[in-house]
Design a protein around this motif. Sequence first.
Motif, PDB file in Angstrom:
ATOM      1  N   SER A   1       0.843  -1.203   0.000  1.00  0.00           N
ATOM      2  CA  SER A   1       0.000   0.000   0.000  1.00  0.00           C
ATOM      3  C   SER A   1       0.874   1.247   0.000  1.00  0.00           C
ATOM      4  CB  SER A   1      -0.918   0.007   1.228  1.00  0.00           C
ATOM      5  OG  SER A   1      -1.782  -1.114   1.204  1.00  0.00           O
ATOM      6  N   ASP A   2       1.921   1.216   0.815  1.00  0.00           N
ATOM      7  CA  ASP A   2       2.855   2.334   0.905  1.00  0.00           C
ATOM      8  C   ASP A   2       3.547   2.540  -0.444  1.00  0.00           C
ATOM      9  OD1 ASP A   2       4.051   4.329   2.554  1.00  0.00           O
ATOM     10  OD2 ASP A   2       5.908   3.164   2.444  1.00  0.00           O
ATOM     11  N   ALA A   3       4.018   1.435  -1.025  1.00  0.00           N
ATOM     12  CA  ALA A   3       4.735   1.514  -2.310  1.00  0.00           C
ATOM     13  C   ALA A   3       3.816   2.047  -3.410  1.00  0.00           C
ATOM     14  CB  ALA A   3       5.276   0.142  -2.690  1.00  0.00           C
ATOM     15  N   ALA A   4       2.520   1.794  -3.293  1.00  0.00           N
ATOM     16  CA  ALA A   4       1.560   2.251  -4.311  1.00  0.00           C
ATOM     17  C   ALA A   4       1.064   3.660  -4.041  1.00  0.00           C
ATOM     18  CB  ALA A   4       0.375   1.285  -4.367  1.00  0.00           C
ATOM     19  N   GLY A   5       1.594   4.283  -2.980  1.00  0.00           N
ATOM     20  CA  GLY A   5       1.251   5.676  -2.714  1.00  0.00           C
ATOM     21  C   GLY A   5      -0.040   5.887  -1.948  1.00  0.00           C
ATOM     22  N   LEU A   6      -0.589   4.825  -1.338  1.00  0.00           N
ATOM     23  CA  LEU A   6      -1.819   4.984  -0.556  1.00  0.00           C
ATOM     24  C   LEU A   6      -1.491   5.681   0.771  1.00  0.00           C
ATOM     25  CD1 LEU A   6      -2.901   3.183  -2.740  1.00  0.00           C
ATOM     26  CD2 LEU A   6      -3.927   1.711  -1.001  1.00  0.00           C
ATOM     27  N   PRO A   7      -2.417   6.460   1.312  1.00  0.00           N
ATOM     28  CA  PRO A   7      -2.156   7.122   2.591  1.00  0.00           C
ATOM     29  C   PRO A   7      -2.056   6.091   3.727  1.00  0.00           C
ATOM     30  CG  PRO A   7      -4.448   7.436   1.941  1.00  0.00           C
ATOM     31  CD  PRO A   7      -3.753   6.778   0.769  1.00  0.00           C
ATOM     32  N   ALA A   8      -1.232   6.409   4.729  1.00  0.00           N
ATOM     33  CA  ALA A   8      -0.994   5.481   5.850  1.00  0.00           C
ATOM     34  C   ALA A   8      -2.074   5.685   6.910  1.00  0.00           C
ATOM     35  CB  ALA A   8       0.398   5.705   6.426  1.00  0.00           C
ATOM     36  N   ILE A   9      -3.318   5.330   6.559  1.00  0.00           N
ATOM     37  CA  ILE A   9      -4.433   5.562   7.476  1.00  0.00           C
ATOM     38  C   ILE A   9      -5.210   4.287   7.763  1.00  0.00           C
ATOM     39  CG2 ILE A   9      -4.707   8.021   6.921  1.00  0.00           C
ATOM     40  CD1 ILE A   9      -6.998   7.240   5.019  1.00  0.00           C
ATOM     41  N   SER A  10      -4.583   3.127   7.545  1.00  0.00           N
ATOM     42  CA  SER A  10      -5.221   1.869   7.937  1.00  0.00           C
ATOM     43  C   SER A  10      -5.377   1.846   9.448  1.00  0.00           C
ATOM     44  CB  SER A  10      -4.339   0.676   7.537  1.00  0.00           C
ATOM     45  OG  SER A  10      -4.063   0.684   6.173  1.00  0.00           O
ATOM     46  N   VAL A  11      -6.256   0.991   9.936  1.00  0.00           N
ATOM     47  CA  VAL A  11      -6.296   0.756  11.375  1.00  0.00           C
ATOM     48  C   VAL A  11      -4.931   0.241  11.821  1.00  0.00           C
ATOM     49  CG1 VAL A  11      -8.781   0.308  11.509  1.00  0.00           C
ATOM     50  CG2 VAL A  11      -7.207  -1.614  11.075  1.00  0.00           C
ATOM     51  N   SER A  12      -4.622   0.419  13.107  1.00  0.00           N
ATOM     52  CA  SER A  12      -3.349  -0.084  13.633  1.00  0.00           C
ATOM     53  C   SER A  12      -3.412  -1.606  13.781  1.00  0.00           C
ATOM     54  CB  SER A  12      -3.060   0.558  14.988  1.00  0.00           C
ATOM     55  OG  SER A  12      -3.960   0.038  15.955  1.00  0.00           O
ATOM     56  N   TYR A  13      -2.255  -2.176  14.062  1.00  0.00           N
ATOM     57  CA  TYR A  13      -2.188  -3.620  14.291  1.00  0.00           C
ATOM     58  C   TYR A  13      -3.144  -4.046  15.417  1.00  0.00           C
ATOM     59  CZ  TYR A  13      -0.396  -8.086  15.876  1.00  0.00           C
ATOM     60  OH  TYR A  13      -0.309  -9.389  16.270  1.00  0.00           O
ATOM     61  N   LEU A  14      -3.075  -3.368  16.558  1.00  0.00           N
ATOM     62  CA  LEU A  14      -3.924  -3.762  17.696  1.00  0.00           C
ATOM     63  C   LEU A  14      -5.403  -3.538  17.382  1.00  0.00           C
ATOM     64  CD1 LEU A  14      -1.827  -2.326  20.666  1.00  0.00           C
ATOM     65  CD2 LEU A  14      -2.164  -4.753  20.143  1.00  0.00           C
ATOM     66  N   GLN A  15      -5.702  -2.481  16.633  1.00  0.00           N
ATOM     67  CA  GLN A  15      -7.097  -2.230  16.255  1.00  0.00           C
ATOM     68  C   GLN A  15      -7.597  -3.286  15.274  1.00  0.00           C
ATOM     69  OE1 GLN A  15      -6.734   1.782  14.789  1.00  0.00           O
ATOM     70  NE2 GLN A  15      -7.062   2.689  16.807  1.00  0.00           N
ATOM     71  N   GLY A  16      -6.735  -3.686  14.339  1.00  0.00           N
ATOM     72  CA  GLY A  16      -7.112  -4.741  13.407  1.00  0.00           C
ATOM     73  C   GLY A  16      -7.380  -6.041  14.138  1.00  0.00           C
ATOM     74  N   LYS A  17      -6.549  -6.317  15.134  1.00  0.00           N
ATOM     75  CA  LYS A  17      -6.772  -7.540  15.902  1.00  0.00           C
ATOM     76  C   LYS A  17      -8.084  -7.452  16.669  1.00  0.00           C
ATOM     77  CE  LYS A  17      -4.583 -11.055  18.652  1.00  0.00           C
ATOM     78  NZ  LYS A  17      -3.377 -11.505  19.351  1.00  0.00           N
ATOM     79  N   MET A  18      -8.418  -6.259  17.158  1.00  0.00           N
ATOM     80  CA  MET A  18      -9.718  -6.093  17.824  1.00  0.00           C
ATOM     81  C   MET A  18     -10.860  -6.403  16.860  1.00  0.00           C
ATOM     82  SD  MET A  18     -11.542  -2.743  19.478  1.00  0.00           S
ATOM     83  CE  MET A  18     -12.095  -2.162  17.882  1.00  0.00           C
ATOM     84  N   LEU A  19     -10.755  -5.930  15.629  1.00  0.00           N
ATOM     85  CA  LEU A  19     -11.805  -6.230  14.639  1.00  0.00           C
ATOM     86  C   LEU A  19     -11.925  -7.738  14.434  1.00  0.00           C
ATOM     87  CD1 LEU A  19     -11.092  -3.480  11.946  1.00  0.00           C
ATOM     88  CD2 LEU A  19     -12.957  -3.504  13.623  1.00  0.00           C
ATOM     89  N   ALA A  20     -10.791  -8.410  14.353  1.00  0.00           N
ATOM     90  CA  ALA A  20     -10.818  -9.867  14.170  1.00  0.00           C
ATOM     91  C   ALA A  20     -11.464 -10.551  15.374  1.00  0.00           C
ATOM     92  CB  ALA A  20      -9.397 -10.385  13.946  1.00  0.00           C
ATOM     93  N   LEU A  21     -11.147 -10.075  16.569  1.00  0.00           N
ATOM     94  CA  LEU A  21     -11.744 -10.677  17.774  1.00  0.00           C
ATOM     95  C   LEU A  21     -13.248 -10.430  17.817  1.00  0.00           C
ATOM     96  CD1 LEU A  21      -9.060  -9.813  20.496  1.00  0.00           C
ATOM     97  CD2 LEU A  21      -9.406 -11.979  19.305  1.00  0.00           C
ATOM     98  N   LEU A  22     -13.682  -9.260  17.342  1.00  0.00           N
ATOM     99  CA  LEU A  22     -15.124  -8.984  17.315  1.00  0.00           C
ATOM    100  C   LEU A  22     -15.835  -9.920  16.341  1.00  0.00           C
ATOM    101  CD1 LEU A  22     -15.151  -5.074  17.511  1.00  0.00           C
ATOM    102  CD2 LEU A  22     -15.836  -6.689  19.305  1.00  0.00           C
ATOM    103  N   VAL A  23     -15.202 -10.203  15.213  1.00  0.00           N
ATOM    104  CA  VAL A  23     -15.788 -11.168  14.271  1.00  0.00           C
ATOM    105  C   VAL A  23     -15.934 -12.520  14.955  1.00  0.00           C
ATOM    106  CG1 VAL A  23     -15.391 -12.457  12.123  1.00  0.00           C
ATOM    107  CG2 VAL A  23     -14.981  -9.986  12.187  1.00  0.00           C
ATOM    108  N   ARG A  24     -14.875 -12.942  15.639  1.00  0.00           N
ATOM    109  CA  ARG A  24     -14.925 -14.257  16.302  1.00  0.00           C
ATOM    110  C   ARG A  24     -15.931 -14.268  17.445  1.00  0.00           C
ATOM    111  NH1 ARG A  24      -8.983 -15.978  17.734  1.00  0.00           N
ATOM    112  NH2 ARG A  24     -10.166 -17.430  19.007  1.00  0.00           N
ATOM    113  N   ALA A  25     -15.925 -13.216  18.267  1.00  0.00           N
ATOM    114  CA  ALA A  25     -16.776 -13.195  19.468  1.00  0.00           C
ATOM    115  C   ALA A  25     -18.260 -13.163  19.092  1.00  0.00           C
ATOM    116  CB  ALA A  25     -16.433 -11.987  20.337  1.00  0.00           C
ATOM    117  N   THR A  26     -18.580 -12.509  17.968  1.00  0.00           N
ATOM    118  CA  THR A  26     -19.982 -12.435  17.547  1.00  0.00           C
ATOM    119  C   THR A  26     -20.359 -13.625  16.677  1.00  0.00           C
ATOM    120  OG1 THR A  26     -19.381 -11.123  15.604  1.00  0.00           O
ATOM    121  CG2 THR A  26     -20.028  -9.893  17.575  1.00  0.00           C
ATOM    122  N   GLY A  27     -19.383 -14.416  16.268  1.00  0.00           N
ATOM    123  CA  GLY A  27     -19.665 -15.530  15.362  1.00  0.00           C
ATOM    124  C   GLY A  27     -20.080 -15.057  13.979  1.00  0.00           C
ATOM    125  N   ALA A  28     -19.645 -13.854  13.612  1.00  0.00           N
ATOM    126  CA  ALA A  28     -20.089 -13.281  12.335  1.00  0.00           C
ATOM    127  C   ALA A  28     -19.639 -14.142  11.158  1.00  0.00           C
ATOM    128  CB  ALA A  28     -19.534 -11.856  12.183  1.00  0.00           C
TER     129      ALA A  28
END
Length: 227
Positions: A37-64
């Motif tokens: 993403s960086d090499a392609a010139g996209l802005p560095a505004i992704s969620v952070s590592y810990l925030q991404g992991k929180m999203l993954a845990l929410l998927v698992r916890a809700t059984g989505a």
Amino acid sequence: MADDVAAWTAGDEYFATVLGRPDAALGRSLDGALAASDAAGLPAISVSYLQGKMLALLVRATGARRVLEIGTLGGYSTIWLASALPAGGEVVTCELAEHHADVAAANLAAAGLSERVTIRRGPAGATLAELAAAGVEPFDLVFIDADKPGYAGYLRGVLPLARPGTLIVADNVVRGGRVAGGDDEPNAAGIREFLAQVAGTPSLSATVVQTVGAKGHDGFLLAVVGG
Ligand code: SAH
Ligand code: DHB
Ligand code: MG
């Protein structure tokens, strides 16, 4: 504030390290997605590592099984969401910018997740209306992370695609205190309009979790659709 961000960034690194890294393949996919993403010139505004992991845990916890994302960028958050799905699960992710969608498609392919992810190109508002018109199955979890002035409209478009119990997560609702502080910049004003929309929707029960970290002071709104 600069000192604070340095301390928060050190905290992000400490907690990510002490809690252990994801399995090697997922870790490579995440790192690779950020680098590409960086090499392609996209802005560095992704969620952070810990925030991404929180999203993954929410998927698992809700059984989505069905996840809807609004704002793909290079697919970093998408990889987290898709990695947490059970077999047969799907992420539908909406992206306006063709270049961003191209980068995300390549990152998801490299992560081996293309089969679980559908990228819908174009303005998310139109995509949400198309999904509703097509009568798709309701989504179990929705992550709103595109243009902030669009959030209130996205909420209106998401509700027909939800069911009682659907979890709605929205990024960037704090913006360094500018939302609560009444700042009239369009992004903060857009978030206030979104919050009013949430508050005015009786079927929603919501809270805000303020966060600090490498991206400064921000936060997530979490809302559950009632019965
Ligand atoms: N969720 C991503 C970050 C998204 S950044 C992550 O954490 O990794 C916001 C994205 O929303 C950008 O890629 C931008 O192009 C996209 N976007 C902006 N306006 C949009 C719209 N009207 N419809 C769909 N996507 C939009
Ligand atoms: C910014 C951060 C985000 O997480 C986002 O979705 C959009 C913009 C920013 O810091 O500008
Ligand atoms: Mg965001």
